[in-house]
Design an enzyme around this catalytic site. Structure first.
Site, short mmCIF file in Angstrom:
data_model
loop_
_atom_site.label_atom_id
_atom_site.label_comp_id
_atom_site.label_asym_id
_atom_site.label_seq_id
_atom_site.Cartn_x
_atom_site.Cartn_y
_atom_site.Cartn_z
N LYS A 139 0.85 -1.17 0.00
CA LYS A 139 0.00 0.00 0.00
C LYS A 139 0.90 1.24 0.00
O LYS A 139 1.48 1.59 1.02
CB LYS A 139 -0.92 -0.02 1.24
N GLY A 183 6.80 5.07 8.52
CA GLY A 183 5.94 6.25 8.58
C GLY A 183 6.06 6.94 9.93
O GLY A 183 7.06 6.80 10.63
N SER A 184 5.02 7.64 10.31
CA SER A 184 5.06 8.44 11.53
C SER A 184 4.92 7.56 12.76
O SER A 184 4.36 6.46 12.73
CB SER A 184 3.93 9.48 11.51
N THR A 185 5.41 8.09 13.88
CA THR A 185 5.34 7.36 15.15
C THR A 185 3.90 7.14 15.57
O THR A 185 3.54 6.07 16.07
CB THR A 185 6.10 8.12 16.24
N GLY A 189 2.43 4.34 13.65
CA GLY A 189 3.08 3.11 14.09
C GLY A 189 2.49 2.59 15.40
O GLY A 189 2.30 1.38 15.58
N GLU A 241 9.52 1.25 11.15
CA GLU A 241 10.59 2.25 11.00
C GLU A 241 9.89 3.59 11.05
O GLU A 241 9.24 4.00 10.08
CB GLU A 241 11.35 2.02 9.69
N CYS A 295 13.27 10.73 7.64
CA CYS A 295 13.08 10.36 9.04
C CYS A 295 14.39 10.37 9.82
O CYS A 295 14.39 10.57 11.03
CB CYS A 295 12.41 9.00 9.15
N GLU A 346 9.45 16.17 15.82
CA GLU A 346 9.89 16.02 14.44
C GLU A 346 9.14 17.00 13.53
O GLU A 346 7.92 16.95 13.44
CB GLU A 346 9.66 14.59 13.97
#
Length: 605
Positions: free
Chosen positions: A84, A136-138, A141, A158, A192, A289
């Site tokens: 995706k 992707g973003s925390t 995740g 990651e 990142c 971030e």
């Protein structure tokens, strides 16, 4: 190759120079490297098998490159993939699917589905997906971690970062400035692992800032297909607004903001290179971030202070250290808690070297032999598919437990009686087992205890019931002990583990008797469990000095060293099956490899 580079720049906004010279060559490198692992799978991974169906979800900052970081090891390990891509950047993923079809990849092995963010969650939650690989973003995740918990699916994440860029007075400052350009203004800072937190030694701070400002004035921002541009547009107007909100908030908090470039179009999703100074360690822009071309600068006096500042983050993805003194650079690099640390360089990647982080930067690795294990499972292991009872989930925690039993009533009357007086059972002196925190026995904060019943229903003992304060104190003790234990010589950790095994052997009969009383198993079985626990302590003790790492064979200049660092503080909960062996099996490998732990024994035993 050219069509991939052009389409990547059109899709994402990065400059054609970066797509052509960085992204596409690294994509090819990953295909070559993992084709080698496919060839060597049977010889290099004996006793392992493919996971099954891999659901890969990739972001928009490196649409094609990060796609291959997931797809290549998955296919090399014999899995099938459902990919995706990000909703902003779908074109190169679809083009790669076309290339795979032309190459003769069997139908169904590699599949591309497109949709919004919620669509990715549906993919991850599908019951027939055996492994989820996400970059992707925390925040996303964390959502995926919750949605896959208890499903038996493998997961690698990651996530975001706030990578330190440490510059010592012994650094080549001109090289450090060029390194900063690559660290934070590469791909418009939408990386990142971007070196967005520069930490400069006070003695060279003014010189470094002056050189940075002079270099910023030469950066060219413009059309991503113009080969002369250093930076292109950010991916979307909403991303540009998000970056500007960070900068405006920093201004309101008193920071000094410097923005400069040689040229920049008036229209479009462009954002100039930005330097933010006069900030503190708690500034919002320093802690969070930004994911844009914004560099913050802090100062330090001593190497110890530099390490403390570098580690003062919830992330742990990457870092770089700049110094011409090798001993200073290496000692600092090892002390920084990040998944990848570069010396006199930044954002250097290769397929043979695993990349990933820890803390809120995720877990798992992309690339290298270590990355292959994320797409394999032991041959003897079948995926667990626990049945999820939605009713139990919704009612969890709703039951209020009854009051604790009086030890002199019911089962309590059977606590190790020492005799009878006037027809009443007289219990022995109360010896409620305490908690073990910070190297000493501690009474629990609460005034409750739990009765431990034997197989015959008799009370064997009472143990203290901990609460949130006890957990907090245990975590604080573990966190305080972690640096010293992690740096202790591996040989010394092995000696201590062997000593544990020797002491357990001396009390072999005592432990077996207790296990038998609790579980109702025969003594032969319980003695075998103790013997296996002793053997397991010796086994993991032997690994204390035999798992340090390797030198990776990459295309990068210099040495690429993989170091197996301790994770840090680990929380564990033991199963009811085999109470001693289960405890030792979790405890031993973590402690031997330099971690500190908070462990909860079997609730029943």
């Amino acid at each position: 190759m050219r069509i991939l580079a052009v389409m990547e720049s059109l899709d994402n906004g990065k400059t054609i120079r970066e797509s052509r010279d960085c992204d596409v060559p690294l994509v090819a490198r990953h295909f070559y490297h993992h084709a080698g692992w496919a060839q060597l799978l049977d010889t290099e991974f004996p006793g392992w098998k493919s996971v099954g169906v891999v659901g890969a979800i990739v972001p928009w900052n490196f649409p094609l490159m990060l796609l291959t970081w997931k797809v290549c090891p998955a296919l090399a390990a014999g899995n099938t993939v459902v990919l995706k891509p990000a909703s902003y950047t779908r074109l190169t993923a679809l083009l790669l699917a076309e290339i795979c079809a032309e190459a003769g990849l069997p139908p169904g092995v590699f599949n591309v589905v497109t949709g919004n963010g919620a669509f990715g969650s549906k993919l991850a939650e599908h019951p027939d997906v055996d492994k989820v690989a996400f970059t992707g973003s925390t925040g996303v995740g964390q959502l995926l971690r919750r949605s896959t918990a208890g499903t038996g699916k493998k997961l690698s994440l990651e996530l975001g970062g706030k990578s330190p860029f440490v510059v010592f007075e012994t650094a080549d400052l001109d090289s450090a400035v060029e390194g900063a350009v690559n660290a934070i203004w590469f791909n418009q800072g939408q990386v990142c692992s971007a070196g967005s937190r520069m930490i400069v030694q006070e003695s060279v701070y003014d010189t470094m800032i002056a050189k940075l400002k002079a270099r910023m004035a030469t950066l060219r921002v413009g059309d991503s297909l113009d080969k002369c541009m250093d930076m292109g547009p950010v991916v979307d107007e909403s991303q540009r607004r998000s970056i500007d909100e960070f900068v405006q908030r920093a201004k309101k908090e008193g920071a000094d903001v410097h923005q400069a470039c040689a040229c920049m179009p008036e229209k479009g999703c462009f954002y100039p290179p930005t330097l933010v100074t006069n900030v503190s360690t708690v500034s919002y822009i320093v802690q969070e971030e930004v994911f844009g071309p914004v560099l913050t600068v802090l100062t330090f006096r001593t190497p110890k202070e530099a390490i403390a500042l570098a580690n003062n983050t919830k992330f742990g993805l990457a870092a770089s250290v700049w110094s011409e003194k090798l001993n200073v650079a290496l000692e600092t690099a090892i002390a920084i808690k990040a998944g990848a640390v570069w010396v006199n360089g930044h954002n250097l990647f290769d397929a043979a070297a695993g990349f990933g982080g820890y803390r809120e930067s995720g877990f798992g690795r992309d690339g290298g032999k270590e990355g292959m294990y994320d797409y394999l499972r032991p041959s003897w292991e079948e995926r667990a598919r626990p049945a999820v009872d939605e009713k139990k989930i919704t009612t969890f925690g709703a039951t209020t437990p009854g009051r604790p039993l009086n030890p002199n009533e019911g089962h309590g009357a059977l606590i190790r009686p020492i005799g009878e007086q006037a027809g009443h059972v007289v219990p022995s002196i109360d010896r409620t087992v305490k908690l073990y925190i910070g190297g000493a026995q501690k009474r629990p904060d609460a005034t409750y205890s739990r009765a431990i019943l034997g197989a015959d229903g008799q009370v064997i003992s009472n143990v203290g019931e901990g609460n949130r304060k006890d957990i907090r104190e245990a975590v604080e003790a573990a966190y305080k002990a972690a640096p010293g234990w992690g740096k202790r010589a591996a040989h010394n950790r092995a000696q201590i583990t062997y000593y544990m095994a020797e002491n357990l052997e001396l009390r072999r009969q005592e432990f077996a008797t207790r296990i038998s009383a609790m579980t109702g198993r025969d003594m032969t079985s319980c003695l075998k469990e103790v013997d296996l626990s002793i053997n397991r302590l010796y086994h993991w003790g032997a690994y204390a000095d035999k798992f340090g790492g390797t030198v990776q064979e990459t295309t990068l200049y210099g040495a690429t060293v993989k170091i197996h660092e301790p994770v840090g503080v680990i929380g564990m909960a033991c199963p009811d099956e085999y109470p001693l062996l289960g405890f030792v099996s979790l405890f031993a490998p973590a402690v031997v490899r330099g971690n500190t732990i908070i462990i909860v024994p079997s609730e029943k035993f």
